[in-house]
Each structure stands twice: as structure tokens, then as C-alpha cells.
Design an enzyme around this catalytic site. Structure first.
Site, short mmCIF file in Angstrom:
data_model
loop_
_atom_site.label_atom_id
_atom_site.label_comp_id
_atom_site.label_asym_id
_atom_site.label_seq_id
_atom_site.Cartn_x
_atom_site.Cartn_y
_atom_site.Cartn_z
CB SER A 148 -14.98 -43.69 56.36
OG SER A 148 -14.25 -44.87 56.10
CG ASP A 224 -18.23 -47.72 50.53
OD1 ASP A 224 -17.06 -48.12 50.36
OD2 ASP A 224 -18.55 -46.89 51.39
CG HIS A 257 -15.78 -44.95 51.27
ND1 HIS A 257 -16.62 -45.51 52.21
CD2 HIS A 257 -14.71 -44.51 51.97
CE1 HIS A 257 -16.06 -45.43 53.42
NE2 HIS A 257 -14.90 -44.82 53.30
#
Lengths: 277, 277
Positions: A148, A224, A257
């Protein structure tokens, strides 16, 4: 450097360490896994940069990297995601996506952040010096990955220092921070409103401006929650296609995620790194 | 049963669930990993009982069991370690080794604990019913493992219900709670001062009193800080030798009591279970 803890795991040593950082002007904590190895051996180093809200601890506890690192003979380094402590300014409203836990791997130029928020220098300069001195690391064999915000860090650092990193990969990275809310807030806050200064910290912009690596590996969960709003991997796909960079982009049905996703694909990413180290 | 979260991981689903327990008179939270499987398939179930201070979350996040469970086709169930919530009495001094997070897998007979602290009934009766009804579980193929206090739980439950569990193993278990401080405090507090009542909840005493399984697997860190004071695996060694139970006791140099140890040996324990399921 102070040792906070060491635990034997998968026949190696998982350590957590703290030191006074000149780059950030704070104490910084990081973790290092050293796999089993022959006396005197020097081992390749995989850097793992974490995402928003994380410290070294998230991947250290949930990343499921040690079994593969032990088998493949990889040192695994996990820095923190921002300076912390007395006098370190945070997001004015305490938001999770700026300030503490959200350093975005840049050297801030804007007050009041420029004093401590120097994560680029910390991760690319100061901490590598410590790793090379204090661990059985072969610093001629390094690679970098992240998740991320840390995927953004891995891509931008890997693209900027292609001679240092033999492999560059990411899990669910922010590929174009200049184009999405998380990145726009962070880059404006740390680097100011002049968007020209942002381009060195935006993987897609770096590629558009000529940065080159032979290949990139990205794994992304198709479920996600941040995929469309913040991550937008198609922008990296387009930039790599135009630049002739070999991007392997895995879009994985049903994955989100979280570290449940990261840990699932950690082994395959580490094997991809090991083959290039 | 309420679903708190589901995350795709290693091609299966890691879920966390909550339900109103009749056994404990409280809401109880547990986690279940269901590996990838063919439509309509029923899969064997591995029970994992956690140690002092833990909830379902510790092993769920740090146990590194999903990769092996996915490969081997095992459902992995992790209950909580005690009742929790309004009105549930805790250790009078808030100690970590009694009360909340420390149910010791017994049905308490002593006030004020006997109302809610019924972890034996919960783990051996109520929760298996839920698992069999709500998940693709083949309840004719079950095994049980656990860590520390949960190793005690796995051993005592496995020895008491040898026809139910095809494999019984433990990481760093409390093998003889009646002989060590953690167990003496807990068994006295939940079951009273009459030590005859403790023997059904003491693996070594159960074996001395005639309980039999063909074999047991125990992994123990040699650098475990609780080894001499609380765990004392030699007592299990002696009892198994006298009873003709095939104990495989692995004493591992340098390993401590943490999940860094558990996660290292999780895969080998799961393979041992799978071979018997």
C-alpha cells in the site's frame, strides 16, 4: 543500537531494534529477521516497507515471511512508517493517513514536518548503513517490496535506485499518489502545493519521466476496498506498457487489503526476489 | 451466529464469528479457517486451544497455519480462552493467570465462577455442534492441539475423548497443572481445594488413572522461560513411558514460549495431524 527483543523462529533470529536516528531526529524502531546461515556468510537483504498506520510490528507478526526467508537465505528488514515521539507533529485532526504512521517515504520540505519527517533519507541512507554494519548482510544484493503506502515507497525507491535493488515488488501499492486522495493529501502536506516536486515520489510519474527498471511484480486483491479510489493499478500498467517495463500484475479474486492477502502471496514474492538476488 | 469478519487467505476463508453461548451464558467469539475445497466436500477439523491471556486472535494472526491447512485440506478452529463480558468475574487482583483469558478448559464448580466458566462444556460440546452445523466439517475426523494452557486443554480433552480425536498434540503444554503454580491456582479457584477433582483436568494424572491414547506429539522450546517452573514436560515423559503411550517430545534449542516458536513448528504438527485424519 538497542536490542528490544530477539526470538528464535524458523531456525533464525527475529529481532526488534531501536536507535537514535540522525535522519529523523527521533528514536526509530525496526525489525530484522536473519535466517540460519553458515558462520561468516553474508546474505542478501529484502526491504519491506509497510502501509498506513503500521509499524515494524504488523508484518513481523502477520507477514508469514520467515519460513520462506529461512529456506531461501534472505535477511528481511522492516522499518517503521514515520518518526514518532515527543515533538513529532501529527495530522492536525489526527487522521490515519497523514503524520504519525504515514510518512509516505519522502523527505518533507514543509513546516512543521521537515524537521522529523525524513523517511526517504532514513530508509535509503541511514538504515542501510546500520544493516550493513550490524547484520550479516551482503549490501551488494538488495531488493525491496512493500504494501500500500509501502508499495508506493518500494516502487519509488526501486525506480530511483535501480542499481541498488535487484528486484522491486509490491502488494496493493499506491502507484500514482499524485492522482489519488491519500497521495494528494500527503504529498501536498509534506512537499507543498507545487506538483512538480511530487513527481519524484510517484511511481507512474517517475516512469513517465524516464525512470527504468527491467521488471516489476505487483500483487493486488480484486476485492480490495481501496482498489478504485486509491490504488488504481491500471495506471502502472499503462506507464509500464509505454515504457517497456515488464510488469507482472496479479489481480487476485476475492482478496482484500489486509495481511490475510499479503501473507498469502508473500512466499511467491520472496521466491521471485530470491531468484534475482 | 454472527459473522464478524471474513478474509480470503491462502485460497480459503478465514472467518471470525460470535454467538450467544448457552454453556457460558455469554457471547463467545471464535475463528474458523476453511481451506479451499470441492463443492459439497466435508473436511477434517483441527481444534487449536490457546494459552493464557489469548483470544482467538493470537493464533489467527500469528500462527502461520493457513498455508498448511490449505494444502492439507484442514478446517482450523480457534475458540476463546474464557467467557468475557458484563458480569463475568475475573481474578480478584486482575492477574493474567486466572479469570478472564484463563479459563483452563474446565467447568468451574466454585462460586462465583461456576455460572460462566464452563469452558470444558463449551469446547467439547456446544462449539462442536456449531462447527458441525455451520461449516463443511466432517465431525468423524477431528484432532486437537493447543499451546501452554491450551496444550493442557488439548491433552486433557484428547485423553478424555480418545474416540473423538484421531490426533492430540501440544506446544509447550502445562502437562501437570496440579503440580505447578499456574495450575494449582486455577484448579483450586475453579474446582475447589479437593485435589481429587483436579485429576480429570491434569494430563499426567489422567494417564496415571488409566486414560490412554496411542500417541502424543509435544514440541517444547528449550529456552522457554516457563519450562522448569510451569511446564515440566519430563512429567509427561515419565507418565507416558509408564503407560506405554508413544510420546514424541521435541525439545528445541533456543526457542521460547512465543508465537515465533509456535509458528515454526505449526506446519510439522499439522502434517502429523493430517496423516492421522
Amino acid at each position: 543500537m538497542e536490542t528490544i527483543s530477539t526470538n528464535r523462529s524458523h531456525d533464525g533470529i527475529q529481532g526488534v531494534y531501536r536507535h537514535a536516528s540522525a535522519a529523523t531526529g527521533t528514536d526509530m524502531t525496526f525489525s530484522v529477521y536473519v535466517p540460519p546461515h553458515a558462520e561468516g556468510a553474508r546474505l542478501p537483504v529484502v526491504w519491506y516497507l509497510s502501509g498506513l498506520t503500521c509499524t515494524h510490528a504488523n508484518v513481523t507478526e502477520k507477514g508469514e515471511f520467515r519460513s520462506a526467508c529461512a529456506e531461501l537465505g534472505l535477511i528481511f528488514v522492516a522499518p517503521d512508517t514515520s518518526p514518532r515521539g515527543e515533538g513529532v507533529p501529527d495530522d492536525p485532526e489526527g487522521a490515519y493517513d497523514f503524520g504519525l504512521g504515514a510518512g509516505f517515504y519522502v523527505d518533507a520540505t514543509q513546516e512543521p514536518f521537515s524537521r522529523h519527517y525524513r523517511m526517504w533519507s532514513y530508509v535509503t541512507d541511514e538504515l542501510p548503513g546500520i544493516i550493513g554494519e550490524s547484520f550479516p548482510a551482503d549490501m551488494t544484493r538488495q531488493s525491496i517490496m512493500g504494501h500500500s503506502m509501502g508499495g508506493h515507497g518500494a516502487l519509488t525507491i526501486g525506480l530511483t535506485l535501480p542499481d541498488r535493488f535487484r528486484a522491486v515488488s509490491a502488494f496493493s501499492p499506491i502507484v500514482a499518489p499524485g492522482a489519488v486522495p491519500w497521495g494528494q493529501k500527503a504529498l501536498a502536506g509534506y512537499l507543498g502545493e507545487d506538483k512538480a516536486a511530487w513527481r519524484r515520489h510517484d511511481a507512474v510519474a517517475l516512469i513517465e519521466d524516464g525512470a527504468r527498471v527491467p521488471e516489476l511484480l505487483v500483487d493486488q486483491g480484486a476485492a480490495d476496498q481501496f482498489l478504485d479510489g486509491q490504488l488504481q493499478p491500471h495506471r502502472l500498467r499503462d506507464a509500464c506498457d509505454a515504457a517497456g517495463i515488464g510488469l507482472t500484475l496479479g489481480l487476485h479474486e476475492g482478496y482484500d487489503h489486509s495481511y490475510y492477502f499479503i501473507s498469502t502471496f508473500m512466499e511467491t514474492q520472496l521466491r521471485w526476489h530470491a531468484a534475482r538476488l
